[in-house]
Design an enzyme around this catalytic site. Structure first.
Site, PDB file in Angstrom:
ATOM      1  N   ARG A 610       6.125   4.110  38.049  1.00 43.75           N
ATOM      2  CA  ARG A 610       6.257   4.900  39.275  1.00 43.75           C
ATOM      3  C   ARG A 610       7.719   5.302  39.455  1.00 43.75           C
ATOM      4  O   ARG A 610       8.622   4.480  39.271  1.00 43.75           O
ATOM      5  CB  ARG A 610       5.809   4.053  40.472  1.00 43.75           C
ATOM      6  CG  ARG A 610       5.767   4.813  41.790  1.00 43.75           C
ATOM      7  CD  ARG A 610       5.605   3.871  42.975  1.00 43.75           C
ATOM      8  NE  ARG A 610       4.440   2.994  42.896  1.00 43.75           N
ATOM      9  CZ  ARG A 610       3.194   3.340  43.226  1.00 43.75           C
ATOM     10  NH1 ARG A 610       2.951   4.544  43.672  1.00 43.75           N
ATOM     11  NH2 ARG A 610       2.201   2.477  43.111  1.00 43.75           N
ATOM     12  N   ILE A 611       7.939   6.544  39.796  1.00 42.05           N
ATOM     13  CA  ILE A 611       9.306   7.026  40.038  1.00 42.05           C
ATOM     14  C   ILE A 611       9.584   6.902  41.537  1.00 42.05           C
ATOM     15  O   ILE A 611       8.841   7.412  42.368  1.00 42.05           O
ATOM     16  CB  ILE A 611       9.454   8.490  39.567  1.00 42.05           C
ATOM     17  CG1 ILE A 611       9.198   8.588  38.047  1.00 42.05           C
ATOM     18  CG2 ILE A 611      10.840   9.031  39.920  1.00 42.05           C
ATOM     19  CD1 ILE A 611      10.133   7.781  37.166  1.00 42.05           C
ATOM     20  N   LEU A 612      10.664   6.209  41.881  1.00 40.81           N
ATOM     21  CA  LEU A 612      10.958   5.932  43.294  1.00 40.81           C
ATOM     22  C   LEU A 612      11.629   7.123  43.979  1.00 40.81           C
ATOM     23  O   LEU A 612      11.462   7.315  45.183  1.00 40.81           O
ATOM     24  CB  LEU A 612      11.870   4.704  43.398  1.00 40.81           C
ATOM     25  CG  LEU A 612      11.185   3.386  43.014  1.00 40.81           C
ATOM     26  CD1 LEU A 612      12.220   2.278  42.846  1.00 40.81           C
ATOM     27  CD2 LEU A 612      10.146   2.991  44.059  1.00 40.81           C
ATOM     28  N   ASN A 613      12.417   7.871  43.230  1.00 39.09           N
ATOM     29  CA  ASN A 613      13.117   9.029  43.792  1.00 39.09           C
ATOM     30  C   ASN A 613      13.368   9.986  42.632  1.00 39.09           C
ATOM     31  O   ASN A 613      14.112   9.662  41.700  1.00 39.09           O
ATOM     32  CB  ASN A 613      14.441   8.566  44.438  1.00 39.09           C
ATOM     33  CG  ASN A 613      15.266   9.715  44.985  1.00 39.09           C
ATOM     34  OD1 ASN A 613      15.295  10.814  44.426  1.00 39.09           O
ATOM     35  ND2 ASN A 613      15.962   9.467  46.085  1.00 39.09           N
ATOM     36  N   LYS A 615      15.003  12.569  42.347  1.00 39.80           N
ATOM     37  CA  LYS A 615      16.359  13.096  42.177  1.00 39.80           C
ATOM     38  C   LYS A 615      17.289  12.046  41.553  1.00 39.80           C
ATOM     39  O   LYS A 615      17.968  12.321  40.566  1.00 39.80           O
ATOM     40  CB  LYS A 615      16.924  13.569  43.516  1.00 39.80           C
ATOM     41  CG  LYS A 615      18.306  14.199  43.390  1.00 39.80           C
ATOM     42  CD  LYS A 615      18.812  14.759  44.715  1.00 39.80           C
ATOM     43  CE  LYS A 615      18.291  16.170  44.940  1.00 39.80           C
ATOM     44  NZ  LYS A 615      18.813  16.765  46.184  1.00 39.80           N
ATOM     45  N   GLN A 620      19.909   9.732  36.656  1.00 40.47           N
ATOM     46  CA  GLN A 620      20.113   8.701  35.648  1.00 40.47           C
ATOM     47  C   GLN A 620      19.870   9.261  34.250  1.00 40.47           C
ATOM     48  O   GLN A 620      20.607   8.957  33.316  1.00 40.47           O
ATOM     49  CB  GLN A 620      19.163   7.524  35.901  1.00 40.47           C
ATOM     50  CG  GLN A 620      19.538   6.693  37.112  1.00 40.47           C
ATOM     51  CD  GLN A 620      20.880   6.022  36.917  1.00 40.47           C
ATOM     52  OE1 GLN A 620      21.044   5.193  36.045  1.00 40.47           O
ATOM     53  NE2 GLN A 620      21.854   6.414  37.708  1.00 40.47           N
ATOM     54  N   GLY A 686      17.448   3.851  33.858  1.00 37.29           N
ATOM     55  CA  GLY A 686      18.851   4.219  33.619  1.00 37.29           C
ATOM     56  C   GLY A 686      19.202   4.297  32.150  1.00 37.29           C
ATOM     57  O   GLY A 686      19.612   5.352  31.650  1.00 37.29           O
ATOM     58  N   GLU A 687      19.071   3.195  31.462  1.00 32.81           N
ATOM     59  CA  GLU A 687      19.499   3.171  30.070  1.00 32.81           C
ATOM     60  C   GLU A 687      18.499   3.842  29.145  1.00 32.81           C
ATOM     61  O   GLU A 687      18.849   4.264  28.039  1.00 32.81           O
ATOM     62  CB  GLU A 687      19.780   1.729  29.641  1.00 32.81           C
ATOM     63  CG  GLU A 687      21.033   1.197  30.340  1.00 32.81           C
ATOM     64  CD  GLU A 687      21.142  -0.305  30.328  1.00 32.81           C
ATOM     65  OE1 GLU A 687      20.114  -0.973  30.598  1.00 32.81           O
ATOM     66  OE2 GLU A 687      22.229  -0.832  30.063  1.00 32.81           O
TER      67      GLU A 687
HETATM   68 MO1  MOS Z   1      24.370  -2.402  31.694  1.00 36.41          MO
HETATM   69  S1  MOS Z   1      25.401  -2.269  29.924  1.00 36.41           S
HETATM   70  O1  MOS Z   1      23.395  -3.755  31.530  1.00 36.41           O
HETATM   71  O2  MOS Z   1      25.475  -2.424  32.948  1.00 36.41           O
END
Ligand code: MOS
Length: 723
Positions: A610-613, A615, A620, A686-687
């Protein structure tokens, strides 16, 4: 009361029922106006009465003993003191269960923090730090990972018989790739203001994981963690470099204690490049064995990397290799060369950021060798079950990401090398898969609902630029039936309930789940007051509906209701392989005269539950792709081959992509829920945005001009001679 959930079982999809419409939508960051107008206060901007200024002192040799000659500076204007004790316990890795850097009274790399000086003004402190005489007794030490005498070797996995599989295969790839060391280069350098009140220490800092940072600082200073309060309400990027405390925090605390006055230490950009952590360089060999249809029968992924002697961290290069593609015969070897270069540690997407460059480049080579489309090759090799552990996968929309991304990107327009030419530019397209393990961490948060229809969320969770303020407010708003503008979010203070911290892409899902649970407990109270089952309660726009009742929220409340949410990982973390997936697409132009590469457009199709936001999640992924472009084309720490020193220790010489390097970046999300992840069915993103991203660029370079870049970054000198 605390609503506690250990994630031992799949949870109902409550957020599909709530109906407020506060989550998923692309809401702006509530703190955005503060940031762009300069009113969000960052660590280096705090002032205290009677504050002194500290500057870090760096080692000028590669290895050996040292002693500080205080008499060389003690008569200088503004001199207040110089301290060298404790600088040694600069914990670079933070919460990772590896050894912190514990260097003793010895220099282990050029640039290492060895002391802090304090003075009445910053300029005086800097002058004193430059003039301070340090007596060294230098020793020889290895600085080159390729020739280092001490190399720790390990075999991470040996399954079946890879050598035999390579011999029996219809098609093989056996390629070696290299990547350069990287710096996290957060926009905000590390900074700390330390103030003591008797035995109590307050530190305004810039850190990612406050509940751990408090313990690290206590450990460094030999004091009780309960006597430390860390405040980090705004953090200008960390990317791993602020997972653990750095030397400036210890330096500020030590100097402030001795001087009995507040001390602020701000790292220079050079300090950040030299003293925190780098990502290791890597040399990776990828072996792929495939049958006549391109199905993998064997996969080998070896790497050589480096770190300081005795450092516990190693870059987990094969993190995604373990589960992304099938093939029954597998072998991964790792070598860590012990060198006297600054400590290697976590830098954005440790493991995948460089591991997937090699793997996804090799898959492109295999597609070329077999003669099938790179997307077909990948889809064909998505395994039924985890090829090593035999586990099932939880949500995994990799094939959809590849196919829907391809359709949207116009993949059917792709031609072969040198077949699309525009003036002096060759144009081509590349693809790479993205995958990143999903992690749930323990987290606590307090949620308070007020009778006036406002709410407050409190946790020591950080917002390192990721959008935490936005999404935690959205989750509380969704659960309590409020507009997100009615919710205030307080973060970054260790006096608040201990959140997950920001790292490993677990922040949104982990801290978010604790907010979800706190709000869920409030819902249970409201349901009781309304006289309905919690499952029958509907909260929307300040109205509560349930059973046959419909009443304004305020009528159900005599005063504020405050509840704490507490999420803990449980059996669901291990029951199945959990990861986020995606597909990155890039179109590049390669100049046939100069070898220069221009990225023209990119698309990332992402599936992260699920995508929370939409934008902040897209932001990210934009960031991930920009890192990908940087990794593919620009970024490289250069170490002096004689001393190991980081030569390009500023943002003029360490090249990150700038506006002209970054074209239109598109992001699309594939609708998904991960029931095993957490009660919100959310996975980290994020990553994931960086995993594989750079390989899409180099695969596009090959498709444009027929040059296969295996040594990153793909600077013109690595392309032009082969055109
Ligand atoms: Mo990330 S490299 O776990 O801040």
């Amino acid at each position: 009361m605390t609503e506690h959930l250990k994630m031992d079982e799949v949870q109902p999809r409550l957020l599909d029922e709530t109906g407020q419409g506060a989550i998923t939508r692309p809401m702006d960051r509530p703190e955005g106006p503060l940031k762009v107008s300069g009113r969000a206060t960052y660590a280096a901007e705090y002032k205290a009465a009677n504050m002194a200024f500290g500057v870090m002192v760096r080692a000028g040799i590669t290895k050996g003993g040292y002693s500080i000659d205080e008499s060389s500076v003690k008569d200088m204007d503004g001199f207040l003191g110089v301290w060298t004790d404790h600088m040694i316990r600069n914990s670079a890795q933070g919460m990772m269960d590896t050894n912190p850097v514990q260097l003793g009274q010895r220099v282990q790399y050029l640039g290492q923090p060895i002391a802090v000086v304090a003075a009445e003004t910053f300029e005086q402190a800097r002058h004193i730090a430059n003039r301070l005489k340090v007596d060294y007794s230098p020793e020889d030490g290895d600085v080159d990972p390729e020739t280092a005498s001490q190399v720790d070797q390990s075999v991470a996995l040996d399954q079946g018989d890879l050598e035999q599989a390579m011999k029996d295969a219809e098609f093989t790839v056996d390629s070696t790739y290299t990547t350069k060391p990287h710096n996290s280069a957060p926009m905000e350098p590390h900074a700390s203001l330390a103030e003591w009140d008797g035995e109590k220490l307050t530190l305004h800092g810039s850190y990612q994981m406050l509940k751990y940072n408090k313990n690290e600082l206590a450990d460094s200073l030999d004091m009780d963690a309960d006597d430390i309060r860390i405040l980090a309400p705004y953090v200008g990027g960390g990317f791993g470099s602020k997972l653990g405390i750095a030397a400036e925090a210890v330096g500020a605390a030590v100097a402030a204690k001795a001087l009995k006055r507040p001390v602020r230490v701000v790292m220079s950009r050079q300090n950040v490049f030299e003293m925190v952590v780098r990502r290791t360089e890597t040399r990776q060999r990828v072996r792929l064995a495939a049958d006549k249809d391109g199905r993998l029968t064997g996969l080998g992924h070896d790497n050589r990397q480096s770190n300081l002697p005795d450092e516990g961290f190693s870059e987990p290069v094969t993190l995604a290799t373990h589960f992304l593609y099938g093939g029954e015969n597998r072998r991964y070897e790792q070598e860590v060369a012990r060198v006297h270069r600054m400590a290697a540690g976590s830098v954005r997407a440790p493991g995948e950021a460089v591991g997937m460059l090699a793997l996804e480049n090799a898959m492109d080579e295999l597609a070329e060798t077999v003669g099938i489309d790179p997307i077909d090759l990948r889809v064909r090799n998505i395994p039924e079950i985890h090829p090593e552990s035999g586990k099932q996968y939880s949500s995994r929309s990799l094939a959809q990401c590849l196919k829907e991304g391809a359709a949207s990107f116009g993949w059917d327009q792709r031609k072969g090398p040198k077949e699309r030419r525009e003036g002096e530019w060759y144009v081509g397209m590349g693809v790479a898969a993205a995958a990143r393990t999903n992690i749930l961490m323990e987290s606590k948060a307090r949620v308070t609902l007020n009778p006036d229809g406002t709410a407050l969320v409190e946790t020591d969770m950080t917002d390192i630029g990721t959008g935490t303020y936005a999404i935690l407010g959205q989750i509380a708003a969704e659960m309590l039936g409020l507009d997100p503008s009615k919710v205030t979010v307080d973060l970054g203070d260790t006096d608040l309930p201990a959140g997950s911290g920001s790292g490993g892409s677990w922040g949104a899902a982990s801290a978010g789940s604790s907010v979800f649970l706190g709000a869920k407990a409030i819902r249970a109270k409201l349901a009781e007051r309304l006289g309905c089952e919690p499952s029958a309660l509907r909260l929307q726009d300040g109205m509560a509906t349930g059973g046959n009742n419909r009443r304004p929220l305020a009528e159900l409340m005599e005063g504020p209701i405050a509840e704490e949410g507490h999420i803990e990982p449980g059996d669901m973390s291990d029951e199945m392989q959990q990861a986020g997936y995606g597909a990155h697409f890039a179109e590049v132009a390669v100049n046939s005269v100069t070898g220069e590469v221009r990225v023209r457009r990119t698309l990332s199709a992402m599936a992260a539950g699920r995508i929370l936001n939409e934008k902040t999640a897209a932001s990210q992924v934009h960031g991930g792709m920009i890192w990908g472009i940087g990794t593919a084309l620009h970024e490289a720490i250069e170490h002096d081959p004689r001393t190991g020193h980081v030569v390009n220790n500023d943002l003029a010489e360490y090249h990150v992509p700038v506006h002209l390097d970054v074209p239109q970046l598109d992001v699309m999300f594939i609708e998904e829920r991960d029931d095993h992840a957490n009660p919100m069915q959310v996975k980290g993103i994020g990553e994931l945005g960086l995993a594989g991203a750079g390989a899409a660029v180099t695969n596009a370079i090959y498709n444009a001009c027929g040059v296969r870049v295996r040594d990153y970054p793909a600077t013109p000198d690595r392309i032009f001679p082969h055109l």
